[in-house]
Design a protein around this motif. Structure first.
Motif, PDB file in Angstrom:
ATOM      1  N   ARG A 312     -24.801 -33.648 -39.232  1.00 26.76           N
ATOM      2  CA  ARG A 312     -26.106 -33.296 -39.817  1.00 26.76           C
ATOM      3  C   ARG A 312     -27.276 -33.855 -39.011  1.00 26.76           C
ATOM      4  NH1 ARG A 312     -23.771 -34.863 -44.938  1.00 26.76           N
ATOM      5  NH2 ARG A 312     -24.955 -36.804 -44.815  1.00 26.76           N
ATOM      6  N   ASP A 313     -27.008 -34.804 -38.130  1.00 28.30           N
ATOM      7  CA  ASP A 313     -28.069 -35.489 -37.388  1.00 28.30           C
ATOM      8  C   ASP A 313     -28.578 -34.595 -36.255  1.00 28.30           C
ATOM      9  OD1 ASP A 313     -29.752 -37.168 -36.047  1.00 28.30           O
ATOM     10  OD2 ASP A 313     -28.279 -38.789 -35.777  1.00 28.30           O
ATOM     11  N   PRO A 314     -29.849 -34.172 -36.284  1.00 29.69           N
ATOM     12  CA  PRO A 314     -30.369 -33.312 -35.224  1.00 29.69           C
ATOM     13  C   PRO A 314     -30.400 -33.987 -33.855  1.00 29.69           C
ATOM     14  CG  PRO A 314     -32.148 -34.061 -36.663  1.00 29.69           C
ATOM     15  CD  PRO A 314     -30.869 -34.464 -37.313  1.00 29.69           C
ATOM     16  N   GLU A 315     -30.387 -35.323 -33.837  1.00 30.49           N
ATOM     17  CA  GLU A 315     -30.385 -36.029 -32.560  1.00 30.49           C
ATOM     18  C   GLU A 315     -28.999 -36.034 -31.905  1.00 30.49           C
ATOM     19  OE1 GLU A 315     -31.982 -39.895 -33.038  1.00 30.49           O
ATOM     20  OE2 GLU A 315     -33.958 -39.203 -33.736  1.00 30.49           O
ATOM     21  N   ALA A 353     -23.558 -25.867 -37.957  1.00 33.04           N
ATOM     22  CA  ALA A 353     -24.437 -24.705 -37.880  1.00 33.04           C
ATOM     23  C   ALA A 353     -25.278 -24.575 -39.146  1.00 33.04           C
ATOM     24  CB  ALA A 353     -23.608 -23.439 -37.673  1.00 33.04           C
ATOM     25  N   GLU A 354     -24.679 -24.844 -40.293  1.00 29.40           N
ATOM     26  CA  GLU A 354     -25.428 -24.785 -41.551  1.00 29.40           C
ATOM     27  C   GLU A 354     -26.494 -25.871 -41.595  1.00 29.40           C
ATOM     28  OE1 GLU A 354     -24.538 -25.265 -46.312  1.00 29.40           O
ATOM     29  OE2 GLU A 354     -23.066 -24.221 -45.055  1.00 29.40           O
ATOM     30  N   ALA A 355     -26.140 -27.061 -41.091  1.00 23.63           N
ATOM     31  CA  ALA A 355     -27.119 -28.155 -41.051  1.00 23.63           C
ATOM     32  C   ALA A 355     -28.288 -27.809 -40.140  1.00 23.63           C
ATOM     33  CB  ALA A 355     -26.430 -29.447 -40.577  1.00 23.63           C
ATOM     34  N   GLN A 356     -27.971 -27.216 -38.979  1.00 20.03           N
ATOM     35  CA  GLN A 356     -29.036 -26.816 -38.052  1.00 20.03           C
ATOM     36  C   GLN A 356     -29.938 -25.769 -38.686  1.00 20.03           C
ATOM     37  OE1 GLN A 356     -26.214 -26.110 -34.568  1.00 20.03           O
ATOM     38  NE2 GLN A 356     -28.002 -26.882 -33.487  1.00 20.03           N
ATOM     39  N   ALA A 357     -29.358 -24.838 -39.410  1.00 20.92           N
ATOM     40  CA  ALA A 357     -30.161 -23.805 -40.060  1.00 20.92           C
ATOM     41  C   ALA A 357     -31.116 -24.419 -41.075  1.00 20.92           C
ATOM     42  CB  ALA A 357     -29.242 -22.788 -40.742  1.00 20.92           C
ATOM     43  N   ARG A 358     -30.665 -25.436 -41.762  1.00 19.95           N
ATOM     44  CA  ARG A 358     -31.517 -26.097 -42.750  1.00 19.95           C
ATOM     45  C   ARG A 358     -32.671 -26.845 -42.061  1.00 19.95           C
ATOM     46  NH1 ARG A 358     -29.621 -26.753 -48.012  1.00 19.95           N
ATOM     47  NH2 ARG A 358     -27.594 -25.790 -48.387  1.00 19.95           N
ATOM     48  N   TRP A 359     -32.336 -27.525 -40.960  1.00 18.80           N
ATOM     49  CA  TRP A 359     -33.390 -28.226 -40.235  1.00 18.80           C
ATOM     50  C   TRP A 359     -34.403 -27.244 -39.645  1.00 18.80           C
ATOM     51  CZ3 TRP A 359     -34.774 -33.097 -40.484  1.00 18.80           C
ATOM     52  CH2 TRP A 359     -33.845 -34.054 -40.916  1.00 18.80           C
ATOM     53  N   ASN A 360     -33.927 -26.137 -39.125  1.00 21.09           N
ATOM     54  CA  ASN A 360     -34.818 -25.126 -38.544  1.00 21.09           C
ATOM     55  C   ASN A 360     -35.721 -24.486 -39.582  1.00 21.09           C
ATOM     56  OD1 ASN A 360     -33.734 -25.595 -36.020  1.00 21.09           O
ATOM     57  ND2 ASN A 360     -32.247 -23.916 -36.176  1.00 21.09           N
ATOM     58  N   GLU A 363     -36.031 -27.731 -44.100  1.00 23.43           N
ATOM     59  CA  GLU A 363     -35.451 -28.561 -45.155  1.00 23.43           C
ATOM     60  C   GLU A 363     -35.051 -29.906 -44.565  1.00 23.43           C
ATOM     61  OE1 GLU A 363     -32.430 -26.731 -47.509  1.00 23.43           O
ATOM     62  OE2 GLU A 363     -33.215 -24.742 -47.156  1.00 23.43           O
ATOM     63  N   GLU A 364     -35.225 -30.949 -45.341  1.00 22.51           N
ATOM     64  CA  GLU A 364     -34.944 -32.308 -44.857  1.00 22.51           C
ATOM     65  C   GLU A 364     -33.533 -32.757 -45.146  1.00 22.51           C
ATOM     66  OE1 GLU A 364     -37.807 -34.986 -46.319  1.00 22.51           O
ATOM     67  OE2 GLU A 364     -39.510 -34.064 -45.302  1.00 22.51           O
ATOM     68  N   ARG A 365     -32.888 -32.125 -46.110  1.00 21.30           N
ATOM     69  CA  ARG A 365     -31.538 -32.591 -46.434  1.00 21.30           C
ATOM     70  C   ARG A 365     -30.513 -31.674 -45.806  1.00 21.30           C
ATOM     71  NH1 ARG A 365     -29.464 -29.583 -50.714  1.00 21.30           N
ATOM     72  NH2 ARG A 365     -30.947 -28.200 -51.734  1.00 21.30           N
ATOM     73  N   GLY A 366     -29.315 -32.211 -45.636  1.00 25.56           N
ATOM     74  CA  GLY A 366     -28.220 -31.456 -45.052  1.00 25.56           C
ATOM     75  C   GLY A 366     -27.563 -30.575 -46.086  1.00 25.56           C
ATOM     76  N   PRO A 367     -26.433 -29.963 -45.721  1.00 28.30           N
ATOM     77  CA  PRO A 367     -25.703 -29.111 -46.636  1.00 28.30           C
ATOM     78  C   PRO A 367     -25.230 -29.891 -47.846  1.00 28.30           C
ATOM     79  CG  PRO A 367     -24.853 -28.939 -44.382  1.00 28.30           C
ATOM     80  CD  PRO A 367     -25.785 -30.068 -44.409  1.00 28.30           C
ATOM     81  N   ALA A 368     -25.071 -29.185 -48.948  1.00 28.83           N
ATOM     82  CA  ALA A 368     -24.592 -29.839 -50.166  1.00 28.83           C
ATOM     83  C   ALA A 368     -23.235 -30.425 -49.933  1.00 28.83           C
ATOM     84  CB  ALA A 368     -24.534 -28.809 -51.311  1.00 28.83           C
ATOM     85  N   GLU A 369     -23.061 -31.630 -50.454  1.00 22.94           N
ATOM     86  CA  GLU A 369     -21.769 -32.327 -50.234  1.00 22.94           C
ATOM     87  C   GLU A 369     -20.685 -31.638 -51.028  1.00 22.94           C
ATOM     88  OE1 GLU A 369     -21.373 -34.884 -48.147  1.00 22.94           O
ATOM     89  OE2 GLU A 369     -23.410 -34.498 -47.577  1.00 22.94           O
TER      90      GLU A 369
END
Length: 369
Positions: A312-315, A353-360, A363-369
């Motif tokens: 989930r970390d964009p870095e 990929a889902e996490a990247q889509a959320r960041w793009n 949204e600040e949070r990652g995919p639902a756990e």
């Protein structure tokens, strides 16, 4: 077709009818109107064992007429269903893996083909079925041996395992016998020894699943048949006794801050040594206090949690997934992918990929756990 039963056949008939009743009773106990993969597989497995008991008594099979093919079909699926039952019961995976149905479907194809083809072809297919029986039971025994060390459920470890070991040994022995009979053209004959083994197996099954089903299947809402002094399963941490609360805090410290789960080949005895408590004490805490049923699965959850955070970390978007897997404590990519998919229902690449889509999308949070 009338068949006269006399002498030892009368005794064997009685034994087999009792055995069929016990197997069907076990099927009802296992099912108990709860829809889970383990319970469904177990129910079908014990129905198939009842059919198997009838199949191996030619005098009764001769009386069944049109009822014989369904009995034969259900009986010959027994090994595959027992294998699936054992794998589901001991795996503790949160999600059902449809790939586990492949061996069952393979046996299903063999059985249908053997029942529908001419005798020469059918004979070869039944030989293949017998070899498959030996292979599946051999695999099940291997799984039981591997899971023995990490199993945190004492009743499953010391009570259910013997049931599957007895079944596997019987099935392997029968598989070899069936192969010899098929190769030599020897027909089935009544056998008091076979009937006695099946009666013992059915008695063992009804006692084990009749008394300990809730513990074996992890039904938290059902009362345990034996009282315990340990905390109830999956208690809130605030409800734990002070000694257990202190041990839980120390355990979290090792996992969350020291990341001990990254240690290759970490065993529960190693963790108990670090915590300076007896191994049985840590097993009790993990199982009865915190609700975990398998030590390896417990460690895997920590590793996957770290991997999910990294994905989930964009870095860390350029960090290879294999690197994240190894850094999290997995020794290679393949077991990481299997564990990750079993935990989340998606591959690590899909999760990232889902996490990247959320960041793009902002949204600040990652995919639902």
């Amino acid at each position: 077709m009338a068949v006269e039963l006399q002498g030892s056949l009368v005794l064997e008939t009685a034994i087999r009818f009792i055995t069929v009743g016990l197997y069907l009773a076990t099927a009802l106990v296992v099912f108990r109107w709860r829809i889970t993969s383990a319970r469904i597989a177990g129910t079908l497995a014990y129905v198939s064992k009842a059919a198997h008991t009838i199949l191996h008594f030619p005098p009764i099979m001769a009386m069944l007429g049109w009822g014989a093919p369904p009995i034969t079909f259900m009986a010959t699926m027994g090994t595959a269903l027992t294998w699936l039952f054992g794998i589901e019961l001991f795996s503790d995976n949160r999600r059902f893996d449809a790939k586990r149905l492949l061996p069952v479907l393979g046996v299903l194809v063999i059985v249908i083909a053997a029942m529908a083809t001419p005798p020469p072809v059918a004979r070869a297919l039944w030989l293949l079925h017998a070899f498959t029986t030996v292979a599946l039971m051999g695999h099940l025994l291997t799984v039981l041996m591997i899971s023995w060390r990490d199993d945190l459920v004492d009743r499953r470890k010391f009570i259910a395992t013997p049931v599957f070991v007895v079944t596997a040994i019987y099935s392997i022995g029968l598989g070899f016998v069936e192969n010899v009979k098929l190769l030599m053209g020897i027909p089935r004959e009544p056998s008091l020894i076979n009937a006695g083994i099946l009666l013992f197996s059915s008695l063992l099954a009804i006692v084990v699943f009749g008394q300990f089903a809730s513990a074996l299947f992890g039904d938290e809402s059902e009362p345990e048949p034996l009282t315990r002094t340990q905390p109830a399963r999956s208690q809130s941490r605030s409800e734990l006794p002070p000694a257990d609360m202190a041990l839980t805090t120390a355990l979290d410290e090792l996992m969350r801050h020291e990341r001990l789960y990254r240690t290759p080949g970490l065993r529960i005895s190693d963790l108990a040594a670090r915590l300076r408590v007896p191994e049985y004490r840590l097993r009790q805490l993990l199982n009865y206090g915190l609700g975990h049923r398998n030590f390896n699965a417990y460690i895997s959850q920590w590793r996957i949690a770290e991997a999910k955070e990294a994905l989930r970390d964009p870095e860390q978007v350029a960090v290879p997934i294999s690197t994240i897997a190894i850094d999290s404590g997995f020794h290679s990519l393949a077991p990481f992918n299997r564990a990750f998919r079993g935990e989340t229902g998606m591959t690590p690449s899909e999760y990232r990929a889902e996490a990247q889509a959320r960041w793009n999308s902002g949204e600040e949070r990652g995919p639902a756990e």
